[in-house]
Design a protein around this motif. Structure first.
Motif, short mmCIF file in Angstrom:
data_model
loop_
_atom_site.label_atom_id
_atom_site.label_comp_id
_atom_site.label_asym_id
_atom_site.label_seq_id
_atom_site.Cartn_x
_atom_site.Cartn_y
_atom_site.Cartn_z
N THR A 31 0.81 -1.21 0.00
CA THR A 31 0.00 0.00 0.00
C THR A 31 0.84 1.27 0.00
O THR A 31 0.30 2.35 0.02
N ARG A 32 2.16 1.12 0.01
CA ARG A 32 3.03 2.30 0.04
C ARG A 32 2.78 3.16 -1.19
O ARG A 32 2.77 2.67 -2.32
N GLU A 33 2.57 4.47 -0.97
CA GLU A 33 2.28 5.37 -2.08
C GLU A 33 3.54 5.59 -2.92
O GLU A 33 4.63 5.79 -2.41
N ILE A 34 3.35 5.56 -4.23
CA ILE A 34 4.45 5.79 -5.16
C ILE A 34 4.67 7.29 -5.28
O ILE A 34 3.73 8.04 -5.56
N LYS A 35 5.88 7.75 -5.03
CA LYS A 35 6.18 9.17 -5.09
C LYS A 35 6.02 9.67 -6.51
O LYS A 35 6.54 9.09 -7.46
N ARG A 36 5.31 10.75 -6.66
CA ARG A 36 5.03 11.32 -7.98
C ARG A 36 6.15 12.27 -8.37
O ARG A 36 6.46 13.21 -7.64
N THR A 37 6.75 12.04 -9.51
CA THR A 37 7.83 12.90 -9.98
C THR A 37 7.50 13.61 -11.28
O THR A 37 8.14 14.59 -11.63
N ALA A 38 6.49 13.12 -12.00
CA ALA A 38 6.11 13.71 -13.29
C ALA A 38 4.71 14.29 -13.21
O ALA A 38 3.99 14.06 -12.25
N LEU A 39 4.33 15.06 -14.22
CA LEU A 39 3.02 15.70 -14.19
C LEU A 39 1.90 14.67 -14.28
O LEU A 39 0.96 14.69 -13.49
N ILE A 40 1.98 13.77 -15.26
CA ILE A 40 0.93 12.76 -15.41
C ILE A 40 1.28 11.56 -14.54
O ILE A 40 2.32 10.93 -14.73
N PRO A 41 0.43 11.22 -13.56
CA PRO A 41 0.72 10.10 -12.65
C PRO A 41 0.77 8.77 -13.40
O PRO A 41 0.17 8.61 -14.47
N ARG A 42 1.47 7.82 -12.82
CA ARG A 42 1.60 6.51 -13.45
C ARG A 42 0.26 5.79 -13.60
O ARG A 42 0.07 4.99 -14.51
N ASP A 43 -0.66 6.07 -12.68
CA ASP A 43 -1.93 5.34 -12.71
C ASP A 43 -2.99 6.04 -13.56
O ASP A 43 -4.17 5.67 -13.52
N CYS A 44 -2.59 7.07 -14.30
CA CYS A 44 -3.53 7.76 -15.18
C CYS A 44 -3.36 7.22 -16.60
O CYS A 44 -2.30 7.41 -17.22
N TYR A 45 -4.37 6.58 -17.12
CA TYR A 45 -4.29 5.96 -18.44
C TYR A 45 -5.11 6.78 -19.44
O TYR A 45 -6.30 7.01 -19.26
N LEU A 46 -4.45 7.21 -20.51
CA LEU A 46 -5.10 7.98 -21.57
C LEU A 46 -4.85 7.30 -22.91
O LEU A 46 -3.72 6.91 -23.21
N THR A 47 -5.89 7.13 -23.69
CA THR A 47 -5.74 6.53 -25.01
C THR A 47 -5.63 7.65 -26.04
O THR A 47 -6.61 8.02 -26.69
N VAL A 48 -4.44 8.22 -26.16
CA VAL A 48 -4.24 9.36 -27.06
C VAL A 48 -3.96 8.85 -28.47
O VAL A 48 -2.94 8.23 -28.73
N SER A 49 -4.88 9.12 -29.37
CA SER A 49 -4.79 8.57 -30.72
C SER A 49 -3.93 9.41 -31.66
O SER A 49 -3.39 8.90 -32.64
N ASN A 50 -3.81 10.70 -31.39
CA ASN A 50 -3.02 11.57 -32.26
C ASN A 50 -1.53 11.40 -31.93
O ASN A 50 -1.13 11.54 -30.77
N PRO A 51 -0.68 11.09 -32.91
CA PRO A 51 0.73 10.79 -32.65
C PRO A 51 1.49 11.91 -31.92
O PRO A 51 2.22 11.66 -30.97
N LYS A 52 1.30 13.16 -32.40
CA LYS A 52 2.05 14.26 -31.77
C LYS A 52 1.60 14.47 -30.33
O LYS A 52 2.43 14.64 -29.42
N ILE A 53 0.28 14.45 -30.11
CA ILE A 53 -0.23 14.67 -28.76
C ILE A 53 0.19 13.52 -27.86
O ILE A 53 0.48 13.72 -26.67
N ALA A 54 0.27 12.32 -28.42
CA ALA A 54 0.73 11.16 -27.64
C ALA A 54 2.18 11.33 -27.21
O ALA A 54 2.56 10.96 -26.09
N GLU A 55 2.99 11.92 -28.09
CA GLU A 55 4.39 12.16 -27.75
C GLU A 55 4.51 13.20 -26.63
O GLU A 55 5.35 13.08 -25.74
N ILE A 56 3.64 14.22 -26.68
CA ILE A 56 3.66 15.24 -25.63
C ILE A 56 3.26 14.60 -24.30
O ILE A 56 3.89 14.86 -23.25
N ALA A 57 2.22 13.76 -24.33
CA ALA A 57 1.80 13.06 -23.11
C ALA A 57 2.93 12.19 -22.57
O ALA A 57 3.15 12.11 -21.35
#
Length: 451
Positions: free
Chosen positions: A301-327
């Motif tokens: 249950t230990r919380e994973i320290k967040r180091t980046a803007l988008i958390p590891r447990d946030c899943y996004l299905t970004v279909s546009n290649p450029k926007i996916a690279e930014i994500a």
């Protein structure tokens, strides 16, 4: 390089001003500054009329190559634009400008006298590259101390004077028996204005046993009692357990105070002696019970320290290649090391995401203005259109409306001007916490777009 004093007519805008895209004419450059600054230019004009030009800031100038008697302004284009309009408001007749802004300038121009401004203190460089390092230091953040290191809320309050909120803050720092960790949390980035909002409410002051008179925070309670609610309130604000959004109305504030429980003071211990909290005796400092050891979370249950803007447990299905690279980059860049890069990418990610969504549902990204001209929709309009469509398509209203509300709330990290400042302001330095909150408030919105 040398100091030089010039008249307004000797100066001209820089067509290569980084604040705006490259311009082909001085008229176009002024139009772009007006578009970019809007009411900010009015506020600057008001300041110039009231106080004159800041004596700490000289304009950086370069002899114009095409006009020997003219000087191009490398640093000072906003100030020059405000002065140019104040001195000759008729220049606005040939430009596109919102009517309220135009009327405000016309009214201000009646109180403007160029004689009070000229001559203008400038500093001449022989080549554009000569001034580049100075301009870079001024407009690209603190740069580890090379640039302008801005004051945070508490530092600003100290400069303006010891108001009641600052007195409460300093009182808790001195008498609150804070742990080292808590002292770290009470850094200078503390939301002092929110504390001031609370202490400005009479019912709040009554409940915690304090009053304000002669700009002093006073009490007739012993130190051991008055320190309890102030300590709790200040730590809750520092840890973001409560924020300005939760404390906007009097009812919200009183409801919060009523939930302080054991941290509320015993008002039966009031004395007949009212004194400033700054003068309370140290001998009355409460004795805290020994701290109970905190249970260590299991590895599972230990919380994973967040180091980046988008958390590891946030899943996004970004279909546009450029926007996916930014994500992808927003999942990798370290928040503490690259706040500027992340804030700019975050601003781009928002706009490209809403553009993609609107294009998919066949909503145009342009509109026709009152003059019959086609122009790009602004980000606020596009966000509102996306939110409206998502809700009409069955997305729960409470999951996406925070973005729409944040865009218009000047205290929100999603406020439209804050998003613009990420890209255009040379003074706004986003913090790790600010960026995390901005993403957290918008995450459900992005998930709805990229599901």
């Amino acid at each position: 390089m040398a100091g030089i004093r010039l008249r307004l007519k000797d100066l001209q805008l820089d067509l290569q001003n980084p604040r705006i895209s490259r311009s082909d004419s001085l008229r176009e450059a002024l139009q772009k500054i007006i578009d970019d600054q809007d009411l900010k230019l009015v506020v600057l004009a008001e300041s110039i009329i009231e106080d004159g030009l800041n004596p700490m800031d000289r304009w950086l100038v370069l002899k114009a190559s095409d006009k020997p008697k003219k000087y191009t302004i490398l640093e000072g284009n906003r100030r020059f634009s405000a002065l140019q309009i104040l001195n000759n408001p008729a220049v606005l007749n040939d430009l596109e400008i919102r009517l309220p802004v135009k009327k405000h300038f016309q009214r201000l121009s009646q109180d403007f006298d160029l004689k009070n401004i000229e001559p203008i203190d400038c500093f001449e460089v022989q080549e554009r590259s000569e001034g580049a390092s100075w301009i870079n230091q001024r407009h690209t953040g603190e740069n580890k101390g090379r640039g302008i290191v801005r004051w945070e809320g508490v530092q600003t309050s100290r400069f303006r004077g010891s108001d009641p909120a600052l007195q409460a803050f300093e009182f808790v720092r001195e008498h609150g028996d804070l742990t080292d960790e808590e002292k770290e949390e009470l850094a200078d980035r503390f939301p002092i204005t929110t504390l001031d909002r609370l202490l400005s409410t009479p019912d709040v002051r009554k409940a915690i046993g304090v009053e304000v008179s002669d700009l002093k925070l006073k009490t007739d309670l012993p130190l051991s009692e008055v320190v309890k609610p102030l300590r709790r309130i200040i730590l809750d604000l520092a840890k973001s357990k409560i924020n300005v959004t939760n404390l906007k109305s009097k009812e919200q504030q009183v409801n919060y105070i009523n939930k302080l429980g054991n941290d509320l003071p015993d008002l039966t211990k009031r004395t007949s002696s009212i004194t400033s909290v700054e003068n309370l005796e140290e001998k009355e400092l409460p004795v805290e019970p020994p701290a109970q050891p905190k249970a260590q979370p299991s590895k599972k249950t230990r919380e994973i320290k967040r180091t980046a803007l988008i958390p590891r447990d946030c899943y996004l299905t970004v279909s546009n290649p450029k926007i996916a690279e930014i994500a992808k980059e927003l999942r990798k860049l370290n928040l503490e090391e690259y706040p500027h890069s992340i804030s700019v990418l975050f601003r781009v990610f928002i706009e490209l995401s809403v553009d993609h969504y609107l294009t998919q549902i066949s909503v145009p990204l342009v509109e026709i203005d009152k003059g019959g001209h086609q122009r790009d929709k602004n980000l606020r309009t596009k966000v509102e259109e996306v939110v409206k469509h998502l809700i009409s398509s069955g997305t729960p209203k409470n999951t996406v409306e925070p973005v729409k509300k944040g865009i218009d709330n000047n205290r929100s990290p999603l406020y439209i001007n804050t998003l613009h400042d990420y890209v255009h302001s040379s003074f706004h330095t986003p913090t790790k916490r600010e960026l995390e909150v901005a993403w957290n408030n918008a995450q459900a919105f992005f998930k709805a777009i990229w599901k």
